[in-house]
Motif scaffolding. Structure first.
Motif, mmCIF file in Angstrom:
data_model
loop_
_atom_site.group_PDB
_atom_site.id
_atom_site.type_symbol
_atom_site.label_atom_id
_atom_site.label_comp_id
_atom_site.label_asym_id
_atom_site.label_seq_id
_atom_site.Cartn_x
_atom_site.Cartn_y
_atom_site.Cartn_z
ATOM 1 N N VAL A 229 58.077 14.560 -124.860
ATOM 2 C CA VAL A 229 57.158 15.140 -123.881
ATOM 3 C C VAL A 229 56.317 16.196 -124.585
ATOM 4 O O VAL A 229 56.839 17.001 -125.348
ATOM 5 C CB VAL A 229 57.918 15.815 -122.713
ATOM 6 C CG1 VAL A 229 56.953 16.441 -121.721
ATOM 7 C CG2 VAL A 229 58.836 14.832 -122.012
ATOM 8 N N TRP A 230 55.022 16.163 -124.287
ATOM 9 C CA TRP A 230 54.100 17.160 -124.803
ATOM 10 C C TRP A 230 53.345 17.770 -123.644
ATOM 11 O O TRP A 230 52.889 17.060 -122.738
ATOM 12 C CB TRP A 230 53.087 16.531 -125.768
ATOM 13 C CG TRP A 230 53.714 15.901 -126.957
ATOM 14 C CD1 TRP A 230 53.979 16.482 -128.167
ATOM 15 C CD2 TRP A 230 54.148 14.548 -127.088
ATOM 16 N NE1 TRP A 230 54.552 15.576 -129.014
ATOM 17 C CE2 TRP A 230 54.664 14.379 -128.380
ATOM 18 C CE3 TRP A 230 54.141 13.447 -126.210
ATOM 19 C CZ2 TRP A 230 55.174 13.167 -128.825
ATOM 20 C CZ3 TRP A 230 54.658 12.240 -126.655
ATOM 21 C CH2 TRP A 230 55.166 12.115 -127.963
ATOM 22 N N LEU A 231 53.205 19.103 -123.651
ATOM 23 C CA LEU A 231 52.409 19.814 -122.652
ATOM 24 C C LEU A 231 51.361 20.642 -123.382
ATOM 25 O O LEU A 231 51.693 21.466 -124.237
ATOM 26 C CB LEU A 231 53.281 20.733 -121.800
ATOM 27 C CG LEU A 231 54.361 20.083 -120.949
ATOM 28 C CD1 LEU A 231 55.124 21.143 -120.160
ATOM 29 C CD2 LEU A 231 53.784 19.037 -120.017
ATOM 30 N N MET A 232 50.113 20.424 -123.035
ATOM 31 C CA MET A 232 48.989 21.119 -123.648
ATOM 32 C C MET A 232 48.379 22.053 -122.615
ATOM 33 O O MET A 232 47.750 21.590 -121.655
ATOM 34 C CB MET A 232 47.967 20.087 -124.123
ATOM 35 C CG MET A 232 46.755 20.663 -124.769
ATOM 36 S SD MET A 232 47.225 21.395 -126.333
ATOM 37 C CE MET A 232 45.691 22.174 -126.749
ATOM 38 N N PHE B 65 45.623 28.504 -114.123
ATOM 39 C CA PHE B 65 46.549 27.721 -114.935
ATOM 40 C C PHE B 65 46.284 26.224 -114.783
ATOM 41 O O PHE B 65 46.056 25.724 -113.688
ATOM 42 C CB PHE B 65 47.990 28.017 -114.520
ATOM 43 C CG PHE B 65 48.998 27.353 -115.403
ATOM 44 C CD1 PHE B 65 49.385 27.939 -116.584
ATOM 45 C CD2 PHE B 65 49.545 26.122 -115.064
ATOM 46 C CE1 PHE B 65 50.308 27.322 -117.420
ATOM 47 C CE2 PHE B 65 50.465 25.500 -115.885
ATOM 48 C CZ PHE B 65 50.844 26.097 -117.059
ATOM 49 N N ASP B 66 46.334 25.539 -115.889
ATOM 50 C CA ASP B 66 46.267 24.081 -115.902
ATOM 51 C C ASP B 66 46.926 23.606 -117.195
ATOM 52 O O ASP B 66 47.124 24.399 -118.127
ATOM 53 C CB ASP B 66 44.820 23.593 -115.837
ATOM 54 C CG ASP B 66 44.715 22.130 -115.392
ATOM 55 O OD1 ASP B 66 45.762 21.502 -115.126
ATOM 56 O OD2 ASP B 66 43.587 21.626 -115.324
ATOM 57 N N PHE B 67 47.280 22.359 -117.231
ATOM 58 C CA PHE B 67 47.804 21.770 -118.460
ATOM 59 C C PHE B 67 47.623 20.267 -118.401
ATOM 60 O O PHE B 67 47.428 19.683 -117.352
ATOM 61 C CB PHE B 67 49.279 22.127 -118.683
ATOM 62 C CG PHE B 67 50.238 21.429 -117.753
ATOM 63 C CD1 PHE B 67 50.811 20.218 -118.099
ATOM 64 C CD2 PHE B 67 50.574 21.983 -116.538
ATOM 65 C CE1 PHE B 67 51.707 19.571 -117.242
ATOM 66 C CE2 PHE B 67 51.458 21.361 -115.668
ATOM 67 C CZ PHE B 67 52.023 20.150 -116.027
ATOM 68 N N ARG B 68 47.673 19.662 -119.560
ATOM 69 C CA ARG B 68 47.693 18.215 -119.671
ATOM 70 C C ARG B 68 49.038 17.851 -120.286
ATOM 71 O O ARG B 68 49.617 18.643 -121.013
ATOM 72 C CB ARG B 68 46.547 17.737 -120.563
ATOM 73 C CG ARG B 68 45.189 18.044 -119.914
ATOM 74 C CD ARG B 68 44.021 17.619 -120.749
ATOM 75 N NE ARG B 68 44.124 16.211 -121.081
ATOM 76 C CZ ARG B 68 43.769 15.719 -122.272
ATOM 77 N NH1 ARG B 68 43.303 16.488 -123.215
ATOM 78 N NH2 ARG B 68 43.889 14.430 -122.509
#
Length: 140
Positions: free
Chosen positions: A54-57, A69-72
């Motif tokens: 899992v990757w969170l950017m 706040f936001d992330f991909r």
């Protein structure tokens, strides 16, 4: 407190009586996510503690407590990719202060995820939530 997108997921879950239908819906949510480019799938964005990759950017706009706040995110497992989408719905668009106020366990509990995920998947969700909270805390 949760975003409107999460509230819509919660409402949909209320209409889905069977966990298999809910499970399919989570997978569908993951299929709707835009893919995370390969250059962002690096150790710095990888979430430790997940059985799947899992990757969170993060994509925080502004500074301090009122930053948005936001992330991909991305995962190599369909259900986990769906869980990333659920977390994105839960947190995206909130201020950093609001992100830290979200009781993720209670909100996700409304979906019944805590009852139907394996212990490994539950640990992975907790690891993703911890990463999200850490990003928000660092923004403060």
């Amino acid at each position: 407190m949760a975003s409107q997108a999460f509230e819509e997921i919660a409402e949909t879950f209320e209409f889905l009586d069977d966990w298999e239908d809910r499970y399919r819906h989570v997978i569908e949510l993951g299929q709707e996510l835009d893919a995370l480019e390969e250059e962002f799938r690096v150790p710095a964005t990888k979430v430790d503690g997940c059985a799947s990759q899992v990757w969170l950017m993060p994509a925080v706009k502004g500074q301090g407590a009122d930053a948005i706040f936001d992330f991909r995110g991305e995962s190599d497992a369909m259900i986990v990719r769906g869980l990333v989408a659920v977390l994105q719905a839960l947190y995206s668009g909130l201020t950093v202060r609001e992100v830290l106020e979200v009781d993720a366990g209670a909100e996700l509990g409304r979906l019944g995820l805590d009852e139907h995920l394996s212990s490994q998947r539950s640990n992975g969700v907790r690891s993703m939530v911890e990463r999200i909270r850490r990003i928000a805390q660092e923004t403060l």
